[in-house]
Design a protein around this motif. Structure first.
Motif, PDB file in Angstrom:
ATOM      1  N   SER A  45     -42.553  54.654  42.449  1.00 51.27           N
ATOM      2  CA  SER A  45     -41.607  53.773  41.614  1.00 51.27           C
ATOM      3  C   SER A  45     -42.597  52.541  42.028  1.00 51.27           C
ATOM      4  N   ILE A  46     -41.897  51.352  41.191  1.00 51.59           N
ATOM      5  CA  ILE A  46     -42.584  50.060  41.303  1.00 51.59           C
ATOM      6  C   ILE A  46     -42.533  49.389  42.756  1.00 51.59           C
ATOM      7  N   THR A  47     -41.410  49.935  43.296  1.00 50.45           N
ATOM      8  CA  THR A  47     -41.249  49.483  44.789  1.00 50.45           C
ATOM      9  C   THR A  47     -42.306  50.074  45.543  1.00 50.45           C
ATOM     10  N   GLU A  48     -42.564  51.372  45.357  1.00 48.95           N
ATOM     11  CA  GLU A  48     -43.486  52.091  46.212  1.00 48.95           C
ATOM     12  C   GLU A  48     -44.779  51.434  46.008  1.00 48.95           C
ATOM     13  N   THR A  49     -45.100  51.327  44.642  1.00 44.33           N
ATOM     14  CA  THR A  49     -46.553  50.668  44.277  1.00 44.33           C
ATOM     15  C   THR A  49     -46.917  49.370  44.910  1.00 44.33           C
ATOM     16  N   ALA A  50     -45.613  48.509  45.045  1.00 48.89           N
ATOM     17  CA  ALA A  50     -45.851  47.038  45.720  1.00 48.89           C
ATOM     18  C   ALA A  50     -45.935  47.329  47.303  1.00 48.89           C
ATOM     19  N   TRP A  51     -45.407  48.267  47.597  1.00 48.79           N
ATOM     20  CA  TRP A  51     -45.399  48.558  48.941  1.00 48.79           C
ATOM     21  C   TRP A  51     -47.053  49.249  49.300  1.00 48.79           C
ATOM     22  N   LEU A  52     -47.498  49.728  48.746  1.00 49.48           N
ATOM     23  CA  LEU A  52     -49.166  50.418  48.781  1.00 49.48           C
ATOM     24  C   LEU A  52     -49.889  49.234  48.541  1.00 49.48           C
ATOM     25  N   VAL A  53     -49.601  48.246  47.532  1.00 50.98           N
ATOM     26  CA  VAL A  53     -50.614  47.265  47.321  1.00 50.98           C
ATOM     27  C   VAL A  53     -50.656  46.403  48.612  1.00 50.98           C
ATOM     28  N   GLU A  54     -49.397  46.200  49.265  1.00 52.58           N
ATOM     29  CA  GLU A  54     -49.274  45.239  50.559  1.00 52.58           C
ATOM     30  C   GLU A  54     -49.992  45.794  51.470  1.00 52.58           C
ATOM     31  N   LYS A  55     -50.011  47.235  51.742  1.00 50.36           N
ATOM     32  CA  LYS A  55     -50.735  48.175  52.778  1.00 50.36           C
ATOM     33  C   LYS A  55     -52.247  47.933  52.561  1.00 50.36           C
ATOM     34  N   LEU A  56     -52.552  48.220  51.484  1.00 47.53           N
ATOM     35  CA  LEU A  56     -54.045  47.950  51.127  1.00 47.53           C
ATOM     36  C   LEU A  56     -54.722  46.454  51.496  1.00 47.53           C
ATOM     37  N   ARG A  57     -53.662  45.395  51.107  1.00 54.10           N
ATOM     38  CA  ARG A  57     -54.013  44.180  51.406  1.00 54.10           C
ATOM     39  C   ARG A  57     -54.280  43.822  52.953  1.00 54.10           C
ATOM     40  N   GLN A  58     -53.466  44.534  53.667  1.00 57.80           N
ATOM     41  CA  GLN A  58     -53.425  44.525  55.151  1.00 57.80           C
ATOM     42  C   GLN A  58     -54.402  45.251  55.888  1.00 57.80           C
TER      43      GLN A  58
END
Ligand code: HEC
Length: 100
Positions: free
Chosen positions: A85-98
């Motif tokens: 989902s978009i929420t899950e994708t956004a969460w993954l992007v945040e993980k990658l950034r961190q």
């Protein structure tokens, strides 16, 4: 204005909720096994470019979420919208950034 609309939509869904702890684990596994097969583990780059924080820093969330959802036509990057989902994708992007 279409982009602006998409952005508000994205931030609304990002802040609305985050994946359950169990789903977060599944997403981390997906990142390692599926994304990792092309982007490396850690994702320093392979067939696909680096997804390390320094590589992502100049790129916007909207662009990254769009590429992950839709893939990039004419390249090996597949669309993930049937799985994330978009929420899950956004969460993954945040993980990658961190990531360290
Ligand atoms: C089959 C190989 C493959 C898989 C699997 C894959 N990617 Fe990609 N990805 C690519 C390639 C190749 C590109 C570069 C496309 C291009 O040339 O613009 C790319 C580009 C990207 C980009 C854009 C990077 C940029 O700087 O423009 C992001 C973000 C990304 N992938 C994230 C992911 C995520 C997250 C996953 C797992 C859910 C994933 N990819 C799985 C091959 C893959």
């Amino acid at each position: 204005m279409r982009n602006f609309w998409l952005l508000s939509l994205l931030s609304a869904s990002v802040f609305a909720d985050e994946p359950s702890p169990q789903r977060q684990q599944e997403l981390i596994n997906l990142l390692k096994h599926d994304c990792g097969s092309c982007h490396g583990l850690p994702p320093k780059g392979g067939l696909g470019p680096s997804l390390m924080p320094d590589a992502l820093a100049p790129k916007t969330d909207a662009m990254l979420i769009e590429v992950i959802q839709k893939g990039r036509a004419g390249t090996a990057m597949p669309p993930w919208q049937d799985f994330l989902s978009i929420t899950e994708t956004a969460w993954l992007v945040e993980k990658l950034r961190q990531a360290e």
